[in-house]
Design a protein around this motif. Structure first.
Motif, PDB file in Angstrom:
ATOM      1  N   ASP A   9       0.852  -1.316   0.000  1.00 35.33           N
ATOM      2  CA  ASP A   9      -0.107   0.014   0.125  1.00 35.33           C
ATOM      3  C   ASP A   9       0.674   1.395  -0.017  1.00 35.33           C
ATOM      4  O   ASP A   9       0.606   2.298  -0.645  1.00 35.33           O
ATOM      5  CB  ASP A   9      -0.976   0.091   1.145  1.00 35.33           C
ATOM      6  CG  ASP A   9      -1.885  -0.954   1.160  1.00 35.33           C
ATOM      7  OD1 ASP A   9      -2.144  -1.454  -0.137  1.00 35.33           O
ATOM      8  OD2 ASP A   9      -2.535  -1.515   2.234  1.00 35.33           O
ATOM      9  N   GLN A  10       2.058   1.252   0.782  1.00 29.65           N
ATOM     10  CA  GLN A  10       2.930   2.351   0.799  1.00 29.65           C
ATOM     11  C   GLN A  10       3.438   2.594  -0.536  1.00 29.65           C
ATOM     12  O   GLN A  10       3.670   4.023  -1.070  1.00 29.65           O
ATOM     13  CB  GLN A  10       3.845   2.161   1.842  1.00 29.65           C
ATOM     14  CG  GLN A  10       3.343   2.418   3.300  1.00 29.65           C
ATOM     15  CD  GLN A  10       4.211   1.671   4.328  1.00 29.65           C
ATOM     16  OE1 GLN A  10       5.190   0.771   4.110  1.00 29.65           O
ATOM     17  NE2 GLN A  10       4.308   2.362   5.401  1.00 29.65           N
ATOM     18  N   ALA A  11       3.930   1.611  -1.202  1.00 27.04           N
ATOM     19  CA  ALA A  11       4.676   1.748  -2.568  1.00 27.04           C
ATOM     20  C   ALA A  11       3.660   2.156  -3.524  1.00 27.04           C
ATOM     21  O   ALA A  11       4.033   3.157  -4.186  1.00 27.04           O
ATOM     22  CB  ALA A  11       4.991   0.441  -2.889  1.00 27.04           C
ATOM     23  N   ALA A  12       2.447   1.800  -3.448  1.00 18.65           N
ATOM     24  CA  ALA A  12       1.345   2.245  -4.670  1.00 18.65           C
ATOM     25  C   ALA A  12       1.039   3.803  -4.281  1.00 18.65           C
ATOM     26  O   ALA A  12       1.102   4.553  -5.178  1.00 18.65           O
ATOM     27  CB  ALA A  12      -0.061   1.458  -4.356  1.00 18.65           C
ATOM     28  N   ALA A  13       0.884   4.117  -3.006  1.00 17.45           N
ATOM     29  CA  ALA A  13       0.577   5.417  -2.688  1.00 17.45           C
ATOM     30  C   ALA A  13       1.647   6.451  -3.212  1.00 17.45           C
ATOM     31  O   ALA A  13       1.831   7.475  -3.612  1.00 17.45           O
ATOM     32  CB  ALA A  13       0.408   5.654  -1.189  1.00 17.45           C
ATOM     33  N   ILE A  14       3.027   5.824  -2.961  1.00 14.44           N
ATOM     34  CA  ILE A  14       4.196   6.749  -3.397  1.00 14.44           C
ATOM     35  C   ILE A  14       4.429   6.713  -5.087  1.00 14.44           C
ATOM     36  O   ILE A  14       4.223   7.897  -5.727  1.00 14.44           O
ATOM     37  CB  ILE A  14       5.528   6.248  -2.897  1.00 14.44           C
ATOM     38  CG1 ILE A  14       5.632   6.182  -1.553  1.00 14.44           C
ATOM     39  CG2 ILE A  14       6.745   6.826  -3.550  1.00 14.44           C
ATOM     40  CD1 ILE A  14       6.805   5.440  -1.057  1.00 14.44           C
ATOM     41  N   GLY A  15       3.771   5.713  -5.551  1.00 17.85           N
ATOM     42  CA  GLY A  15       3.719   5.816  -7.003  1.00 17.85           C
ATOM     43  C   GLY A  15       2.747   6.674  -7.781  1.00 17.85           C
ATOM     44  O   GLY A  15       2.770   7.109  -8.540  1.00 17.85           O
ATOM     45  N   GLU A  16       1.560   6.564  -6.871  1.00 20.39           N
ATOM     46  CA  GLU A  16       0.514   7.555  -7.137  1.00 20.39           C
ATOM     47  C   GLU A  16       0.794   9.061  -6.962  1.00 20.39           C
ATOM     48  O   GLU A  16       0.442   9.861  -7.757  1.00 20.39           O
ATOM     49  CB  GLU A  16      -0.850   7.405  -6.263  1.00 20.39           C
ATOM     50  CG  GLU A  16      -1.638   6.045  -6.618  1.00 20.39           C
ATOM     51  CD  GLU A  16      -1.979   6.283  -8.051  1.00 20.39           C
ATOM     52  OE1 GLU A  16      -2.622   7.223  -8.681  1.00 20.39           O
ATOM     53  OE2 GLU A  16      -1.753   5.325  -8.976  1.00 20.39           O
ATOM     54  N   GLY A  17       1.640   9.391  -6.139  1.00 17.49           N
ATOM     55  CA  GLY A  17       2.275  10.631  -5.903  1.00 17.49           C
ATOM     56  C   GLY A  17       3.206  11.068  -6.943  1.00 17.49           C
ATOM     57  O   GLY A  17       3.131  12.161  -7.511  1.00 17.49           O
ATOM     58  N   LEU A  18       3.973  10.244  -7.328  1.00 16.79           N
ATOM     59  CA  LEU A  18       4.817  10.637  -8.403  1.00 16.79           C
ATOM     60  C   LEU A  18       4.061  10.799  -9.769  1.00 16.79           C
ATOM     61  O   LEU A  18       4.366  11.798 -10.507  1.00 16.79           O
ATOM     62  CB  LEU A  18       5.744   9.175  -8.776  1.00 16.79           C
ATOM     63  CG  LEU A  18       6.854   9.080  -7.853  1.00 16.79           C
ATOM     64  CD1 LEU A  18       7.800   7.774  -8.152  1.00 16.79           C
ATOM     65  CD2 LEU A  18       7.860  10.127  -8.067  1.00 16.79           C
ATOM     66  N   LYS A  19       2.802   9.966 -10.157  1.00 15.98           N
ATOM     67  CA  LYS A  19       2.125  10.146 -11.170  1.00 15.98           C
ATOM     68  C   LYS A  19       1.405  11.737 -11.271  1.00 15.98           C
ATOM     69  O   LYS A  19       1.419  12.043 -12.256  1.00 15.98           O
ATOM     70  CB  LYS A  19       1.005   9.168 -11.404  1.00 15.98           C
ATOM     71  CG  LYS A  19       0.151   9.090 -12.508  1.00 15.98           C
ATOM     72  CD  LYS A  19      -0.785   7.935 -12.434  1.00 15.98           C
ATOM     73  CE  LYS A  19      -0.291   6.526 -12.406  1.00 15.98           C
ATOM     74  NZ  LYS A  19      -1.273   5.399 -12.372  1.00 15.98           N
ATOM     75  N   ALA A  20       1.090  11.945  -9.734  1.00 17.01           N
ATOM     76  CA  ALA A  20       0.306  13.197  -9.697  1.00 17.01           C
ATOM     77  C   ALA A  20       1.260  14.461 -10.218  1.00 17.01           C
ATOM     78  O   ALA A  20       1.104  15.558 -10.374  1.00 17.01           O
ATOM     79  CB  ALA A  20      -0.082  13.550  -8.239  1.00 17.01           C
ATOM     80  N   ARG A  21       2.515  14.096 -10.039  1.00 18.11           N
ATOM     81  CA  ARG A  21       3.774  15.083 -10.336  1.00 18.11           C
ATOM     82  C   ARG A  21       4.363  14.869 -11.650  1.00 18.11           C
ATOM     83  O   ARG A  21       5.251  15.684 -12.104  1.00 18.11           O
ATOM     84  CB  ARG A  21       4.885  14.903  -9.221  1.00 18.11           C
ATOM     85  CG  ARG A  21       4.316  15.525  -7.915  1.00 18.11           C
ATOM     86  CD  ARG A  21       5.420  15.153  -6.841  1.00 18.11           C
ATOM     87  NE  ARG A  21       5.236  15.535  -5.498  1.00 18.11           N
ATOM     88  CZ  ARG A  21       4.216  15.343  -4.723  1.00 18.11           C
ATOM     89  NH1 ARG A  21       3.584  14.134  -4.974  1.00 18.11           N
ATOM     90  NH2 ARG A  21       3.930  15.908  -3.655  1.00 18.11           N
ATOM     91  N   GLY A  22       3.587  14.230 -12.690  1.00 19.23           N
ATOM     92  CA  GLY A  22       3.802  14.210 -14.088  1.00 19.23           C
ATOM     93  C   GLY A  22       4.874  12.772 -14.138  1.00 19.23           C
ATOM     94  O   GLY A  22       5.879  13.049 -15.321  1.00 19.23           O
ATOM     95  N   VAL A  23       5.094  12.167 -13.078  1.00 22.50           N
ATOM     96  CA  VAL A  23       6.558  11.438 -13.274  1.00 22.50           C
ATOM     97  C   VAL A  23       5.849   9.968 -13.380  1.00 22.50           C
ATOM     98  O   VAL A  23       5.201   9.213 -12.473  1.00 22.50           O
ATOM     99  CB  VAL A  23       7.344  11.233 -12.105  1.00 22.50           C
ATOM    100  CG1 VAL A  23       8.453  10.103 -12.058  1.00 22.50           C
ATOM    101  CG2 VAL A  23       8.017  12.677 -11.726  1.00 22.50           C
ATOM    102  N   ASP A  24       5.893   9.296 -14.505  1.00 20.74           N
ATOM    103  CA  ASP A  24       5.439   7.827 -15.107  1.00 20.74           C
ATOM    104  C   ASP A  24       6.569   6.855 -14.695  1.00 20.74           C
ATOM    105  O   ASP A  24       7.397   6.772 -15.449  1.00 20.74           O
ATOM    106  CB  ASP A  24       5.220   7.813 -16.496  1.00 20.74           C
ATOM    107  CG  ASP A  24       4.173   6.607 -17.008  1.00 20.74           C
ATOM    108  OD1 ASP A  24       4.012   5.853 -15.974  1.00 20.74           O
ATOM    109  OD2 ASP A  24       4.447   6.237 -17.991  1.00 20.74           O
ATOM    110  N   ALA A  25       6.222   6.250 -13.452  1.00 20.03           N
ATOM    111  CA  ALA A  25       7.092   5.319 -12.930  1.00 20.03           C
ATOM    112  C   ALA A  25       6.628   3.858 -12.582  1.00 20.03           C
ATOM    113  O   ALA A  25       5.871   4.204 -11.553  1.00 20.03           O
ATOM    114  CB  ALA A  25       8.191   5.985 -11.971  1.00 20.03           C
TER     115      ALA A  25
END
Length: 301
Positions: free
Chosen positions: A59-75
């Motif tokens: 869950d933590q990893a998914a949330a960090i990934g979503e935070g990156l996506k919100a900043r325009g970082v597709d990872a």
């Protein structure tokens, strides 16, 4: 360029049957003695079976990934652990197979140590191809969102208690004493986080203790939290335990704090409460994503 987010954590057995291979891996391939295995199995059974670490970390990893996506970082998000599958090296090899060119690693442990962050970094770097850029977030123990989140959890547990009669004990996993002689910043970073949380929450009485030391025959960092509780029992009525070193519920939190520390307080006539771990707290995970995004941006400076 293809990007990957590598989220790393300690790992936990997926079942009681997996405790033996897990423990053996921690012991670098040496199987534990029967009594050592029984002790660890008994602890897992006391908390109701395998810990929720794996699910919380996902869950933590998914949330960090979503935070990156919100900043325009597709990872794409990859998870690797230290002592169970998928191991860190497995995750890095999968990134390479998927064609990842740029990666940032986040360890779900806020403080740097040669035994923790540096070890994760070594596993990842040894497994990556030379063509892959990989930056590791080495510390995040003073991240404002983390301090605010922990302070709020301490304040929540203080409700209904007189702060003057309450001792807040911040804690983290002990490590061998020799790291201090080698200049490891682990203890200093833990104390800094504890100080910041205490100031933010406004608690008048606090201290720091280590916990969960392993029996390896060499000295480990102290004082131990159980000893700290005993030594301060005459001066307080209440104890709040707040781990600053662990970011999710697992054996060291649910058993070592939730059962052992609680029972020590009960024996001494003290009231006990445990502040919740941060888990996948949205604000903290988003702040971690912001740090990871900065590292991705730094790869192009």
């Amino acid at each position: 360029m293809k990007r990957g987010l590598l989220v790393m954590h300690y790992g936990t057995p997926s079942s009681i049957e997996d405790v033996l291979p897990y423990y053996t891996h921690i012991r670098r391939g040496r199987p534990p003695a029967p009594e050592q295995l029984k002790d660890l199995v008994d602890r897992y059974e006391a908390i109701g079976g395998p810990s929720p670490l794996t699910k919380i970390s996902e869950d933590q990893a998914a949330a960090i990934g979503e935070g990156l996506k919100a900043r325009g970082v597709d990872a794409k998000v990859y998870i690797g652990t230290k002592h169970t599958t998928p191991f860190v090296a497995d995750a890095v090899r999968q990134m390479a197979a998927d064609g990842v060119d740029e990666a940032v690693g986040v360890v779900l442990a806020p403080h740097f140590s040669t035994y923790s962050i540096a070890a994760y970094r070594k596993y990842a770097e040894e497994a990556k191809p030379e063509s892959m850029k990989l930056d590791i977030v080495e510390r995040w123990g003073t991240l404002p969102a983390l301090i605010e989140g922990l302070a709020a959890r301490v304040s929540e547990q203080m409700q209904g208690w007189n702060p003057e009669e309450t001792l807040v004990i911040f804690s983290a996993h002990s490590l061998p004493e020799k790291i201090v002689a080698n200049g490891d910043p682990y203890k200093d970073e833990l104390l800094e986080t504890s100080r910041l949380v205490a100031e933010k929450s406004g608690v008048p009485h606090w201290t720091f203790a280590f916990q969960s030391a392993s029996q390896t025959g060499e000295p480990w960092l102290g004082p131990d939290i159980l000893d700290v509780i005993s030594e301060n029992a005459k001066d307080y009525k209440n104890v709040i335990a707040c781990t600053v070193g662990f970011v999710s519920d697992h054996l060291e939190v649910l058993y070592d704090l939730g059962i052992e520390a609680r029972d020590r307080c009960n024996e001494l006539g003290l009231n006990f409460r445990r502040a919740a771990t941060i888990g996948a707290d949205p604000k903290i995970m988003d702040a971690l994503a912001a740090v990871a995004a900065e590292h991705f941006a730094g790869q192009h400076l």
